[in-house]
Design a protein around this motif. Structure first.
Motif, mmCIF file in Angstrom:
data_model
loop_
_atom_site.group_PDB
_atom_site.id
_atom_site.type_symbol
_atom_site.label_atom_id
_atom_site.label_comp_id
_atom_site.label_asym_id
_atom_site.label_seq_id
_atom_site.Cartn_x
_atom_site.Cartn_y
_atom_site.Cartn_z
ATOM 1 N N LYS A 127 54.992 41.567 -4.188
ATOM 2 C CA LYS A 127 53.705 40.912 -4.063
ATOM 3 C C LYS A 127 53.905 39.400 -4.069
ATOM 4 N N SER B 295 51.268 31.030 -12.318
ATOM 5 C CA SER B 295 50.736 30.181 -11.258
ATOM 6 C C SER B 295 51.805 29.172 -10.897
ATOM 7 N N GLU C 206 51.480 36.134 -4.605
ATOM 8 C CA GLU C 206 50.135 35.726 -4.993
ATOM 9 C C GLU C 206 50.144 34.293 -5.516
ATOM 10 N N PRO C 207 49.062 33.532 -5.323
ATOM 11 C CA PRO C 207 48.994 32.176 -5.880
ATOM 12 C C PRO C 207 48.701 32.160 -7.378
ATOM 13 N N TYR C 208 48.140 33.250 -7.902
ATOM 14 C CA TYR C 208 47.748 33.344 -9.313
ATOM 15 C C TYR C 208 47.855 34.815 -9.691
ATOM 16 N N MET C 209 48.474 35.086 -10.824
ATOM 17 C CA MET C 209 48.633 36.480 -11.206
ATOM 18 C C MET C 209 48.503 36.636 -12.713
#
Length: 104
Positions: A16, A33, A18-21
């Motif tokens: 994955k 992040s 993602e920009p934020y998790m």
């Protein structure tokens, strides 16, 4: 990172991107992040924040100043720079516990 250009060849190496998790690691709430944040989900309730964008820069020094201020005021601030160039990271992935014990 913000300089990476994600294409299909690169993306196939990750589960994955993602920009934020938000996730849990060893029972701890963790927010990931690329960029450091002054406040993140559950930041005042024991969660942790791992980031990297600022490297060893004036931005990083500014962030550490803010972190020190919060801690001096008794405000929880469990944020850690996990950039690969940080001395304790050693250009390799590290465990949650290693980051908490050795990180800034």
């Amino acid at each position: 990172g913000n300089h990476d250009r994600i294409n299909n060849d690169m993306a196939k190496h990750f589960i994955k991107i993602e920009p934020y998790m938000r996730l849990k690691d060893e029972g701890h709430k963790l927010v990931l992040s690329h960029y450091p944040m002054a406040s993140w989900e559950s930041s005042h309730h024991g969660s942790y924040h791992f980031y990297a964008h600022v490297h060893n820069s004036i931005e990083y020094e500014r962030y550490l100043f803010f972190k020190r201020y919060c801690l001096e005021q008794g405000i929880a601030f469990n944020a850690y720079n996990v950039g690969c160039m940080m001395g304790y990271m050693g250009y390799t992935p590290q465990t949650f516990n290693t980051i908490i014990l050795k990180g800034e």
